[in-house]
Design an enzyme around this catalytic site. Structure first.
Site, PDB file in Angstrom:
ATOM      1  N   VAL A  33      43.166   2.238  72.577  1.00 44.86           N
ATOM      2  CA  VAL A  33      44.536   2.839  72.227  1.00 44.86           C
ATOM      3  C   VAL A  33      45.009   2.409  70.727  1.00 44.86           C
ATOM      4  O   VAL A  33      45.497   3.375  70.105  1.00 44.86           O
ATOM      5  CB  VAL A  33      45.566   1.872  73.085  1.00 44.86           C
ATOM      6  CG1 VAL A  33      47.128   2.077  72.608  1.00 44.86           C
ATOM      7  CG2 VAL A  33      45.366   2.130  74.655  1.00 44.86           C
ATOM      8  N   ALA A  62      44.902  -6.448  62.895  1.00 43.01           N
ATOM      9  CA  ALA A  62      44.161  -7.553  63.356  1.00 43.01           C
ATOM     10  C   ALA A  62      43.148  -7.236  64.519  1.00 43.01           C
ATOM     11  O   ALA A  62      43.322  -6.609  65.310  1.00 43.01           O
ATOM     12  CB  ALA A  62      45.152  -8.500  63.929  1.00 43.01           C
ATOM     13  N   LYS A 223      52.953  -2.874  87.289  1.00 39.81           N
ATOM     14  CA  LYS A 223      53.846  -1.840  86.877  1.00 39.81           C
ATOM     15  C   LYS A 223      55.142  -1.752  87.895  1.00 39.81           C
ATOM     16  O   LYS A 223      56.122  -1.460  87.435  1.00 39.81           O
ATOM     17  CB  LYS A 223      52.959  -0.615  86.870  1.00 39.81           C
ATOM     18  CG  LYS A 223      52.097  -0.586  85.771  1.00 39.81           C
ATOM     19  CD  LYS A 223      51.000   0.731  86.031  1.00 39.81           C
ATOM     20  CE  LYS A 223      49.895   0.684  84.823  1.00 39.81           C
ATOM     21  NZ  LYS A 223      48.925   1.692  85.130  1.00 39.81           N
TER      22      LYS A 223
END
EC number: 1.1.1.3
Length: 448
Positions: A33, A62, A223
């Site tokens: 991602v 990072a 979720k």
């Protein structure tokens, strides 16, 4: 400090940096991602600047391992010191796409406490610590966005926070895990058993090497906790969600469902539950569910996700699309980045958590449901009436009963009317103890 108190006490005035001013971005993580977020930021930088009113400026990325090659990233921007990157004065928004819970929690809280807005795709973190993160965002008067945490590019979080803010939501149900949907769809369309369908999903990259979080329902439960919290203005955590996976679903279950006019989906179901005295509670659960073939969710195939919302005024709405993958998830992340960056430039703050309803979490035993029960019984006169008596004793009425030959025994497939989970579960236990019931092949709840 509770979220409600924080909402009432915080200053709502945020003047912004001013039109044309740059917005500093720090990205934590450079995996599937994170790399897509960086690619799309670079490819569409001019468009984003117009949409925001000022340019996005990448201040650092990072990572955990500096030795890995990071194609397309200026080496000067890469660091393994995420905390120092967060604390820089020129960083306005922190994007967290690391995954996990404890380490990201530390970093996200540090960013919020330092006055940075945060965009995260981390459903496990949000489901476990939404209250703590929301309170920190409120105290610092900054944004906390997590659209990508539920179904990647499907804009369900924004829909619940904004588009349906003027309505009362009654129920949210949906397919929110692409891996399990691919497996169940393969079993339904090809007749494959669970192990073969899982192997295909793994070979095609839909399933992780360790698929436990997906196939045991944990990913969907995170979720569901987020959806229930947003939909019912009540804090619902991962541990509040009843969770069952798909590992026990067999090819015979799929075939029996087909014969009855259903397909099997792993659904996240969040709804208001009202008792006999009119008291409301919130139920959030994940389990294999029989879905009518004509229902829109039944047509959601392969690794796609879909969320079906039932609201008092708007009626039934369905949101469909890619629920995973680098590019779809990055799309949702960047949508949040644009929103947070606009607020940094022009001032203001997006709607935060609102848990004013503070409804109790329903005990799973009182949740109303229906069962599809497949059992083997001795083929003799009177067995059917004895089985029916067990349901009747618990106040459970039968909608349909189908009997088929099964070798020396008979196969009974029973579909119940709505009853409480506790009564139905107790009935199944009593059936299992009957000498003439040779096996309970499967028990699957009916849903959409």
């Amino acid at each position: 400090m509770t979220a409600t108190t924080a909402n009432s006490e915080r200053s709502t005035f945020n003047p912004g940096k001013g039109a044309g001013q740059p917005v500093g971005i720090a990205i934590l993580g450079h995996g599937t991602v994170g790399s897509e977020v960086l690619r799309l930021m670079g490819e569409h930088s001019e468009a984003f600047a117009h949409r925001i009113g000022g340019p996005l400026e990448l201040k650092g990325v990072a990572v955990s391992d500096l030795s890995k090659p990071r194609e397309g990233v200026d080496p000067e921007l890469i660091t393994d010191d995420a905390m120092s990157l967060i604390e820089r004065d020129d960083v306005d928004i922190v994007v967290e796409v690391i995954g996990g819970i404890e380490y990201p929690r530390k970093l996200v809280l540090a960013a919020l406490n330092a006055g940075k807005s945060v965009v995260t795709a981390n459903k496990a973190l949000v489901a476990a610590h939404a209250d703590e993160l929301a309170d920190a965002a409120d105290a610092a008067n900054v944004d906390l966005y997590f659209e990508a945490a539920v179904a990647a590019a499907i804009p369900v979080v924004g829909m619940l926070r904004r588009s349906l803010a003027g309505d009362n939501i009654q129920r949210i149900s949906g397919i929110v895990n692409g891996t399990t949907n691919f497996i169940l769809d393969a079993m339904d369309s090809t007749g494959a058993n669970y192990d073969d369908a899982l192997a295909e999903a793994t070979a095609l990259g839909y399933a992780e090497a360790d698929p436990t979080a997906d196939v045991e329902g944990h990913d969907a439960a995170s979720k569901a906790a987020i959806l229930a919290s947003l939909g019912f203005h009540t804090r619902v955590k991962f541990d509040d969600v009843h969770c069952e996976g798909i590992t026990g679903v067999t090819a015979a279950d799929i075939e029996a469902a087909r014969e009855a006019g259903y397909t099997i989906k792993l659904l996240a179901i969040c709804e208001r539950v009202t008792d006999n005295e009119g008291r409301e509670a919130v139920s959030a659960r994940v389990h294999p569910t029989l879905v009518r073939r004509e229902h829109p969710l039944a047509a959601v195939n392969e690794s796609y996700n879909a969320i079906f919302v039932e609201a008092e005024a708007a009626g039934s709405l369905m949101f469909y699309g890619n629920g995973a993958g680098g590019a779809p998830t990055a799309s949702a992340v960047l949508g949040d980045v644009v929103g947070a960056a606009r607020n940094k430039v022009h001032g203001g703050r997006a709607p935060g958590e609102n848990t004013y309803a503070n409804l109790p979490i329903a005990d799973f035993g009182v949740v109303p449901t229906r069962y599809h029960i497949d059992m083997e019984v001795v083929d003799r006169v009177g067995v059917l009436s004895e089985v029916a008596a067990k349901f009747s004793a618990r106040g459970v009425s039968l909608k349909t009963v189908r009997q088929e030959e099964s070798g020396e025994n008979a196969r009974l497939i029973v579909v119940t009317h709505t009853a409480t989970e506790a009564d139905l579960s107790a009935t199944v236990e009593e059936l299992s103890a009957m000498p003439d019931v040779k096996a309970i092949n499967s028990v699957i709840r009916l849903g959409a």
